[in-house]
Design a protein around this motif. Structure first.
Motif, PDB file in Angstrom:
ATOM      1  N   LEU A  94      -2.174  21.868 -25.863  1.00  0.00           N
ATOM      2  CA  LEU A  94      -2.337  20.476 -26.269  1.00  0.00           C
ATOM      3  C   LEU A  94      -2.107  19.491 -25.129  1.00  0.00           C
ATOM      4  O   LEU A  94      -2.337  18.294 -25.297  1.00  0.00           O
ATOM      5  N   ALA A 163      -2.606  15.465 -32.781  1.00  0.00           N
ATOM      6  CA  ALA A 163      -2.156  16.338 -31.695  1.00  0.00           C
ATOM      7  C   ALA A 163      -1.613  15.521 -30.534  1.00  0.00           C
ATOM      8  O   ALA A 163      -0.586  15.882 -29.930  1.00  0.00           O
ATOM      9  N   VAL A 174      -0.783  24.586 -30.088  1.00  0.00           N
ATOM     10  CA  VAL A 174      -0.986  24.769 -31.522  1.00  0.00           C
ATOM     11  C   VAL A 174      -1.329  26.229 -31.802  1.00  0.00           C
ATOM     12  O   VAL A 174      -2.088  26.859 -31.054  1.00  0.00           O
TER      13      VAL A 174
END
Length: 232
Positions: A94, A163, A174
């Motif tokens: 991320l 996110a 994730v």
């Protein structure tokens, strides 16, 4: 003998590596274990037991997502007296601080799943890793990123903008299983850790192939075996 594993007493070792992909479970057994024997192939979810450097260890596929993983985690801990489970899976990075094929060791897991909210009647329980496993994995892989992961209930997120907000609060990657693993292990007072290899990057769009994900994440397996079996 449990419903979804069907293994006899003694077939499963006290230490279990748990990939989501059952084909990765087979690859791990064939590549890393000596004298591996398949103890379950119910629903195509392979499980194997063999030895690594003379110590018994099992590998069990979990399927994708927390509902599927929770079935196998519960039966391993409840019905087969498994003491340690190390998830060895893939994750999506991320943040640009994490690169493709990097290792992420999950110290804790955020989640949008309702499983814990139901169990704790709305309280936000914080699922965290077993510290000795975490410490030993980090020592075995000093190059790894250690921090929070997000265990999502949706592979294709309907609100991807969330996110970026989680990154602001330290979330690295994730995946889809760690929160359930940590919660169920805590309930049974057993050890659990999630080690993931970055298979795709949410920011840059980079990704690995299905064959890569199934067969080339060997460093993660070495770290998991070293941490779980104490050979370092």
């Amino acid at each position: 003998m449990s419903t979804h594993l069907g293994a006899a007493a003694g077939d499963i070792a006290p230490v279990v590596l748990m990939p989501g992909d059952p084909l990765r479970a087979r690859w791990i057994a064939e590549t890393f274990l000596d004298d591996a024997v398949c103890y379950s192939e119910i629903r195509g979810m392979y499980g194997f037991t063999g030895t690594w450097r003379g110590q018994r260890v099992s590998v069990q596929g979990s399927g994708m997502g927390q509902p599927s993983a929770a079935i196998y985690i519960t039966e391993l801990l409840r019905d087969y007296d498994v003491q340690s489970i190390v998830r060895v899976g893939s994750c999506g990075a991320l943040t640009e601080r994490v690169g493709l094929r990097d290792l992420v060791i999950a110290s804790g897991a955020c989640t949008d799943s309702a499983m814990n909210r139901i169990t704790f009647e709305g309280i936000d329980y914080a699922p965290v890793a077993d510290f000795p496993l975490l410490r030993d994995a980090a020592a075995a892989a000093p190059e790894a990123h250690v921090g929070l992961v997000f265990s999502s209930d949706s592979f294709y997120a309907s609100r991807p903008e969330l996110a970026a907000r989680m990154v602001d609060y330290g979330v690295l990657a994730v995946e889809m299983e760690a929160a359930a693993l940590y919660t169920i292990a805590a309930h049974y007072q057993r050890r659990a850790l999630a080690i993931c290899t970055v298979s795709d990057h949410v920011v840059t769009g980079e990704e690995t192939t299905a064959a890569d994900r199934e067969q080339t994440f060997g460093r993660m397996i070495e770290v998991a075996l070293t941490a779980a079996l104490g050979d370092h």
